[in-house]
Write a protein that holds these residues in place. Structure first.
Motif, PDB file in Angstrom:
ATOM      1  N   ARG A  51       5.132  -9.287   4.908  1.00 56.40           N
ATOM      2  CA  ARG A  51       5.922  -9.156   6.129  1.00 56.40           C
ATOM      3  C   ARG A  51       5.665  -7.826   6.834  1.00 56.40           C
ATOM      4  NH1 ARG A  51       9.896 -11.635   2.705  1.00 56.40           N
ATOM      5  NH2 ARG A  51      11.027  -9.675   2.384  1.00 56.40           N
ATOM      6  N   LYS A  52       5.003  -6.896   6.143  1.00 57.50           N
ATOM      7  CA  LYS A  52       4.703  -5.595   6.730  1.00 57.50           C
ATOM      8  C   LYS A  52       3.331  -5.547   7.412  1.00 57.50           C
ATOM      9  CE  LYS A  52       7.479  -2.917   3.449  1.00 57.50           C
ATOM     10  NZ  LYS A  52       8.053  -1.894   4.352  1.00 57.50           N
ATOM     11  N   ARG A  54       0.755  -5.766  10.076  1.00 62.62           N
ATOM     12  CA  ARG A  54       0.842  -5.732  11.529  1.00 62.62           C
ATOM     13  C   ARG A  54      -0.563  -5.678  12.125  1.00 62.62           C
ATOM     14  NH1 ARG A  54       5.176  -6.900  10.227  1.00 62.62           N
ATOM     15  NH2 ARG A  54       7.185  -5.892  10.612  1.00 62.62           N
ATOM     16  N   SER A  56      -2.345  -5.012  15.591  1.00 61.15           N
ATOM     17  CA  SER A  56      -2.103  -4.516  16.941  1.00 61.15           C
ATOM     18  C   SER A  56      -2.855  -5.355  17.966  1.00 61.15           C
ATOM     19  CB  SER A  56      -2.549  -3.054  17.051  1.00 61.15           C
ATOM     20  OG  SER A  56      -1.879  -2.261  16.092  1.00 61.15           O
ATOM     21  N   THR A 284       1.982   2.818   7.961  1.00 60.60           N
ATOM     22  CA  THR A 284       2.997   2.698   9.003  1.00 60.60           C
ATOM     23  C   THR A 284       2.417   3.077  10.359  1.00 60.60           C
ATOM     24  OG1 THR A 284       3.811   4.978   8.739  1.00 60.60           O
ATOM     25  CG2 THR A 284       4.820   3.263   7.358  1.00 60.60           C
ATOM     26  N   THR A 543       3.271   1.599   2.928  1.00 55.96           N
ATOM     27  CA  THR A 543       3.845   0.838   4.038  1.00 55.96           C
ATOM     28  C   THR A 543       5.227   1.339   4.440  1.00 55.96           C
ATOM     29  OG1 THR A 543       4.644  -0.818   2.448  1.00 55.96           O
ATOM     30  CG2 THR A 543       2.536  -1.250   3.519  1.00 55.96           C
TER      31      THR A 543
END
Length: 649
Positions: A51-52, A54, A56, A284, A543
């Motif tokens: 779920r972390k 990402r 862009s 992050t 993360t």
């Protein structure tokens, strides 16, 4: 009459002891029964981490990506790489010593170099110089991976550097921490976690070690600054993408089998890597595909091996690296500046002939040099390890040694004595601790009752505690049938898991208390069985989470679950071991109204114990939380737990 009383008392004592003895055996058996099936914790963690992930969105124009990439670089360097590092170390002038020439081939010469990474810690390098340099020449920074005791003298690296020099390129061969001349038990990369503990991001030391080499080449009077390259295998491939993404002085880069995306690392534990490769909070800001995209439009050749016997198999990582990054290079109208090579000979984890020849062709093309299709045979020119030894001081600092030096620089204030000021101080400590361990409260979404017993004067019930963030803990509830309702409840935590807590549990049950033997995440059968805390502790930190914060939140949530059942007003914790100690202490500080007492067994008096013992990362990865020892110690945490009695046993 007196003798009769003694006899009765003795009989009762023996009978009571026999009951306690039997009960202790029963308790151990009940606590040892597995609750979480194999694979459950690992599966939950993988889904939690997924779920972390990402991705862009691709910018519409090259100019926009150029500006965004530079902003990301600044953030990564400031917030991640150099977090907590002394500014005077980061900006220190370059300190290289030339320790003389090694006789080689007439076409090139070799120089022994020694240089400072940070004060007290030096490394070594070999510089390969073309014999007849005229004007400015290209240069390549050659970095090591996990090459064992041979370090910079490993055969395939020597061949690569010699070929570069014989083709007119200045080649710098760096040693790497824990290998070759830097081989030392305290340089094992897992000790980088101790840097995090004292407040300096582990990535910083590795970054400075390789950046010093780039600084040297950039300042060399014979180097053409517009034609600097970098390459390396495995950990060298990782170094290559990190430095070349964050430092625009690296024009051309060839990382070989060195890294993968977060998705790949979640899917396959072999792709996770070491502590520095999963630097705290790095993901992050940017995952490795985005770091690769930061190189656009500078020439980049990605080399992976089809059946790699270590990690990063080419077909498995390609969709998340090359395929993801290619559109970024297309923004600049030159997608060919990003190249891909999949090695099938020998196909394993290697920088052998096929991969080397790919690098020669790549650098020659982008440096504007004559084509280099084949490797120059140099077997006869390979040096033994001893011939390439430069020499280091006997008291040269190690990774752990640097952590200890940084720990000595820490200045921490004790709490004030006045009630009003002490209350304000305790609140500020709670706020700082909450941020340090990334504490996010959770609730028990459902307590799955998976088993029970009811005989021989003892009642038990086993639970899988499912929390609302998708993670679980396991617990066994125990009480003597004769115990009064509404009495004290003790949560027992043991570093060895609840199966090792039979003594503490039976002691509290025999006192008439109700007990919950709890295995929070990463303890007992709530530990990922295949990969363990070491793997997932890194990924959580990278993360933006902290294993310690998640564990403490589970303990606190379990306490609230007990309280909300209305069965007690007195809730205690007993711990055994240093991990359980810190988990409970953090929970007590951050939830000041929840626990009346926390008891420590086999605890540590100071977090300095982690450095002094030293405790290895794999034996307590949750404790090596970035900034934890920088801001806190056992004493200050105990002071901040203002409404909880702390007892040492």
């Amino acid at each position: 009459m007196l003798d009769m009383r003694k006899a009765v008392f003795l009989a009762l004592f023996i009978a009571t002891s026999a009951v306690a003895q039997t009960q202790a055996g029963d308790v151990t058996r009940y606590l040892s029964t597995p609750i979480l099936p194999p694979g459950v914790t690992e599966s939950e963690l993988r889904m939690y981490l997924m779920r972390k992930v990402r991705l862009s969105p691709l910018p519409a124009r090259a100019e926009k990506w150029t500006a965004e990439a530079r902003h990301l670089k600044e953030r990564i360097l400031k917030q991640i790489v150099f977090h907590g590092w002394p500014r005077e170390w980061i900006d220190a002038p370059l300190k290289f010593e030339d320790l003389g020439v090694i006789e080689a081939n007439p076409e090139y010469r070799m120089r022994r170099l020694r240089y400072e990474i940070v004060p007290g810690m030096q490394s070594t390098a070999i510089l390969y110089e073309p014999a007849n340099m005229q004007g400015k020449v290209p240069a390549i920074l050659n970095v090591n991976g996990h090459v064992g005791p041979l370090g910079k003298s490993i055969e395939y690296k020597q061949k690569r550097c010699i070929n570069q020099a014989r083709r007119g390129i200045l080649a710098l061969n760096l040693e790497w921490l824990s290998f070759g001349e830097l081989a030392h038990p305290e340089n094992v990369h897992w000790f980088a976690a101790h840097l995090d503990l004292v407040g300096s991001n582990s990535l910083g030391l590795f970054y400075l070690a390789m950046r010093r080499g780039l600084d040297y080449l950039y300042q060399h009077p014979s180097v053409d600054r517009s034609r600097i390259g970098m390459t390396g295998l495995s950990g060298g491939g990782w170094q290559t993408i990190v430095l070349s993404a964050l430092d625009e002085r690296v024009f051309a880069a060839v990382p070989v089998a060195g890294y993968a995306s977060l998705t790949s690392r979640i899917e396959r534990p072999a792709d996770v890597g070491d502590v520095e490769q999963n630097a705290t909070d790095l993901l992050t800001i940017a995952d490795y595909p985005l770091l690769t995209a930061m190189r656009a439009p500078r020439p980049t050749l990605l080399v992976y091996n089809a059946e790699d016997d270590c990690c990063f198999r080419a077909p498995l990582v390609k969709p998340y690296i090359f395929d993801f990054v290619r559109p970024y290079f297309k923004l600049y109208g030159d997608a060919d500046r990003l190249s891909w090579h999949e090695n099938t000979d020998p196909s394993t984890h290697n920088y052998q002939l096929d991969n080397r020849q790919q690098s020669y062709r790549f650098f020659a093309r982008h440096f504007g040099m004559p084509a280099a299709e084949r490797e120059i045979p140099v077997d006869a020119e390979i040096k033994d390890y001893d011939e390439l030894v430069v020499g280091l001081p006997k008291d040269n600092l190690t990774i752990l040694g640097v952590a200890k030096v940084l720990a000595q620089r820490i200045e921490r204030r004790e709490g004030p004595s006045g009630d009003a000021s002490r209350s304000a101080w305790a609140q500020s400590q709670r706020d700082l601790l909450r941020q340090t361990v990334r504490y996010r409260p959770v609730d028990v979404r459902h307590a799955w009752a998976v088993g029970n017993t009811h005989h021989r004067g003892l009642e038990t019930r086993s639970y899988r505690l499912e929390f609302d963030n998708g993670l679980s803990a396991s617990a066994v509830w125990l009480r003597a049938l004769s115990a009064p309702q509404g009495g004290p409840v003790t949560i027992v935590l043991n570093d060895g898991g609840r199966k090792a807590a039979g003594g503490e549990v039976s002691d509290r049950v025999n006192r008439g208390e109700r007990v919950l033997a709890l295995d929070p995440l990463f303890i007992g059968d709530a530990q990922p069985q295949a990969t363990g805390l070491r793997t997932f502790g890194q990924l959580l930190a990278a993360t933006g989470d902290r294993a310690l914060g998640i564990e403490a939140a589970q303990v606190a949530s379990t306490g609230r679950w007990i309280r909300e059942s209305g069965s007690t007003k007195t809730l205690r914790i007993e711990t055994s071991g240093i991990r359980s100690q810190i988990i409970a202490l953090v929970a007590a500080v951050l939830e000041p109204e929840l626990f009346s007492e926390v008891v420590f067994r086999k605890g540590m008096k100071s977090l300095a114990h982690l450095l002094d013992a030293p405790v290895e990362f794999s034996n307590g990865a949750d404790l090596f939380c970035l900034d934890l020892y920088r801001h806190f110690d056992i004493g200050s945490l105990t002071q901040a737990a203002t409404k909880t009695r702390i007892v040492w046993r």
